[in-house]
Design a protein around this motif. Structure first.
Motif, short mmCIF file in Angstrom:
data_model
loop_
_atom_site.label_atom_id
_atom_site.label_comp_id
_atom_site.label_asym_id
_atom_site.label_seq_id
_atom_site.Cartn_x
_atom_site.Cartn_y
_atom_site.Cartn_z
N ASN A 118 0.83 -1.21 0.00
CA ASN A 118 0.00 0.00 0.00
C ASN A 118 0.86 1.25 0.00
O ASN A 118 0.56 2.24 -0.68
CB ASN A 118 -0.94 -0.01 1.20
CG ASN A 118 -2.08 -1.02 1.05
OD1 ASN A 118 -2.27 -1.57 -0.03
ND2 ASN A 118 -2.80 -1.27 2.12
N TYR A 143 2.35 1.55 -3.50
CA TYR A 143 1.35 1.89 -4.50
C TYR A 143 1.03 3.38 -4.44
O TYR A 143 0.79 4.02 -5.47
CB TYR A 143 0.09 1.06 -4.31
CG TYR A 143 -0.88 1.19 -5.46
CD1 TYR A 143 -0.57 0.67 -6.72
CD2 TYR A 143 -2.09 1.84 -5.30
CE1 TYR A 143 -1.44 0.79 -7.78
CE2 TYR A 143 -2.99 1.97 -6.36
CZ TYR A 143 -2.65 1.45 -7.59
OH TYR A 143 -3.52 1.59 -8.65
N GLU A 144 1.04 3.94 -3.24
CA GLU A 144 0.83 5.39 -3.09
C GLU A 144 1.93 6.18 -3.80
O GLU A 144 1.71 7.33 -4.21
CB GLU A 144 0.80 5.76 -1.61
CG GLU A 144 -0.42 5.27 -0.87
CD GLU A 144 -0.32 5.52 0.63
OE1 GLU A 144 0.67 6.15 1.06
OE2 GLU A 144 -1.23 5.08 1.36
N GLU A 145 3.10 5.58 -3.96
CA GLU A 145 4.24 6.23 -4.61
C GLU A 145 4.25 6.02 -6.11
O GLU A 145 5.14 6.51 -6.80
CB GLU A 145 5.54 5.66 -4.03
CG GLU A 145 5.81 6.04 -2.59
CD GLU A 145 6.42 7.43 -2.47
OE1 GLU A 145 7.21 7.81 -3.34
OE2 GLU A 145 6.07 8.14 -1.52
N TRP A 191 -0.90 -5.08 -6.41
CA TRP A 191 -1.45 -4.38 -5.24
C TRP A 191 -2.80 -4.98 -4.85
O TRP A 191 -3.04 -5.28 -3.67
CB TRP A 191 -1.59 -2.89 -5.58
CG TRP A 191 -2.36 -2.09 -4.59
CD1 TRP A 191 -2.00 -1.79 -3.31
CD2 TRP A 191 -3.61 -1.44 -4.82
NE1 TRP A 191 -2.96 -1.00 -2.71
CE2 TRP A 191 -3.96 -0.76 -3.62
CE3 TRP A 191 -4.47 -1.37 -5.90
CZ2 TRP A 191 -5.14 -0.04 -3.49
CZ3 TRP A 191 -5.64 -0.63 -5.79
CH2 TRP A 191 -5.97 0.03 -4.59
#
Length: 403
Positions: free
Chosen positions: A348, A351-353, A369
């Motif tokens: 997580n 994935y935000e990056e 993800w």
């Protein structure tokens, strides 16, 4: 004509000589599994070619008794092979883990049942542990009309194992595992999900199905290490803890899927760093050092999770079940859930990056993800539930049985 590999393969699975050979064989399959990943998403089950490749490789045999053509390499090998496969295709890793763990479970049945199952050397068994409909004790066995849910890989299997409560005249008797041939059940095509689409974890229906006594086994016998299969299969793991063997790799598909995402993120990050010919100083976009730190943290988390699963397997998989304390059992459940949730948190963060490009349905980062989060969503991997059980056990408080 039934075209499933369990029936169409004419060769026997390879017998693997060592854990290192098993890992090499798993790595050799990674490219093929990754190429077929989109097909598995479309089919909502594993492609036949993937199942055939893993069968022929002998990798399902790492938990299978030597007496029936397996290699008996044990849970530690199953963990590392699962990680390799799941890092290429999380659905393949999930189904591999379940089918391979079931080889351990299948080794506990009475000899008559084992002979029947493994008359076909390519036998695969799926399972259900969430069921509906009473299983009634009748003369010579049990009768079941009902349903089972989330049977991963059931389309490919020729046997089903089902964990059920049994009844006689309305009174509950015990919890038992039942063994049913594929011909006795109907598969409902209802697996439409956002994650682990390729696992084909479908519902099954049974109508007035009779299960003979020799195709059943008491859960208490398994928990105590006293299963009938011990008369044939002498390897210590078959008298070992259920939580170290049968469910000893439940968190590992999430670990493997997270590793796959980390590998992809690492490659993607490297492509954004430039080193001009005129200087040895790399050019990095603003904020890259923060991204690097998050990648390093995620990678360390996954390495630690794998190590913890291996430590528990090494400590408990071959220890007689009667010597494994309640606190030990709850510790394994706690650690398994913790590792799954750590894997979820690691992906997580990355994935935000990943930016807007990772929002595409065709993005491998997005799929891995989703798959990691789906693999960590299993009821047995909810950390808060398992954490409470461990604390109660070490404090000497009552811990409810899980059945």
């Amino acid at each position: 004509m039934d075209t499933r590999p369990v029936y169409t393969l004419s060769s026997r699975p390879a017998i693997i000589a060592s854990p290192s050979e098993a890992i090499e064989r798993a790595r050799a399959l990674r490219e093929r599994l990754r190429e077929r990943l989109p097909l598995g998403q479309e089919l909502r089950r594993l492609p036949d070619e993937t199942v055939a490749d893993i069968l022929e490789s002998g990798l399902f045999g790492v938990m299978k008794p030597k007496h029936y053509g397996g290699s008996e390499l044990g849970t530690q090998t199953m963990i590392d092979v699962t990680i390799e496969l799941a890092s290429a295709d999380p659905s393949a890793g999930w189904v591999y883990m379940l089918w391979t763990a079931h080889m351990w479970l299948q080794a506990l049945w009475p000899k008559q049942a084992m002979d029947e199952m493994w008359e076909n050397p390519n036998t695969l068994a799926s399972s259900v542990v969430s069921t509906a409909g009473n299983v009634e004790k009748v003369e010579g066995g049990y009768l079941w009309t009902g349903r089972g849910f989330f049977s991963s890989g059931v389309d490919h299997c020729n046997w089903l194992t089902a964990l059920v409560p049994t009844f006689k005249d309305g009174e509950r008797l015990d919890m038992r595992w039942l063994l049913l041939p594929r011909e006795d059940l109907e598969i409902v095509d209802d697996w439409y999900t956002i994650g682990l689409r390729g696992t084909g974890s479908k519902t099954i229906i049974l109508n007035d199905v009779f299960i003979p006594q020799y195709r059943t086994i008491s859960v208490l016998d398994i928990l105590n290490g006293d299963s009938p299969g011990r008369e044939v299969n002498a390897h210590p793991m078959y008298g070992g803890s259920t939580d170290a063997n049968f469910t000893g790799a439940m968190s590992v598909p999430a670990i493997g899927a997270a590793k796959g995402l980390i590998d992809m993120f690492h490659q993607r990050l490297g492509s954004k760093i430039e080193i001009p010919d005129s200087t040895n100083s790399p050019y990095m976009p603003e904020g890259m050092s923060i991204t690097m730190g998050r990648l390093s943290q995620a990678a360390a988390t996954i390495d630690a999770s794998r190590a913890l699963m291996l430590v528990n397997a090494q400590s408990f998989a071959e220890r007689p079940a009667k010597e494994v304390t309640l606190a030990d059992t709850m510790r394994m459940k706690r650690d398994t859930a913790w590792c799954a949730q750590q894997s979820r948190r690691a992906v997580n963060v990355l994935y935000e990056e990943s930016g807007g490009s990772a929002l595409s349905e065709n993005s491998p980062l997005q799929q891995f993800w989703r798959d990691t989060n789906a693999a960590a969503a299993h009821r047995g991997l909810m950390f808060d539930w398992q954490a409470e059980g461990w604390v109660k056990a070490v404090l000497g408080l009552p811990v409810p049985l899980p059945f």
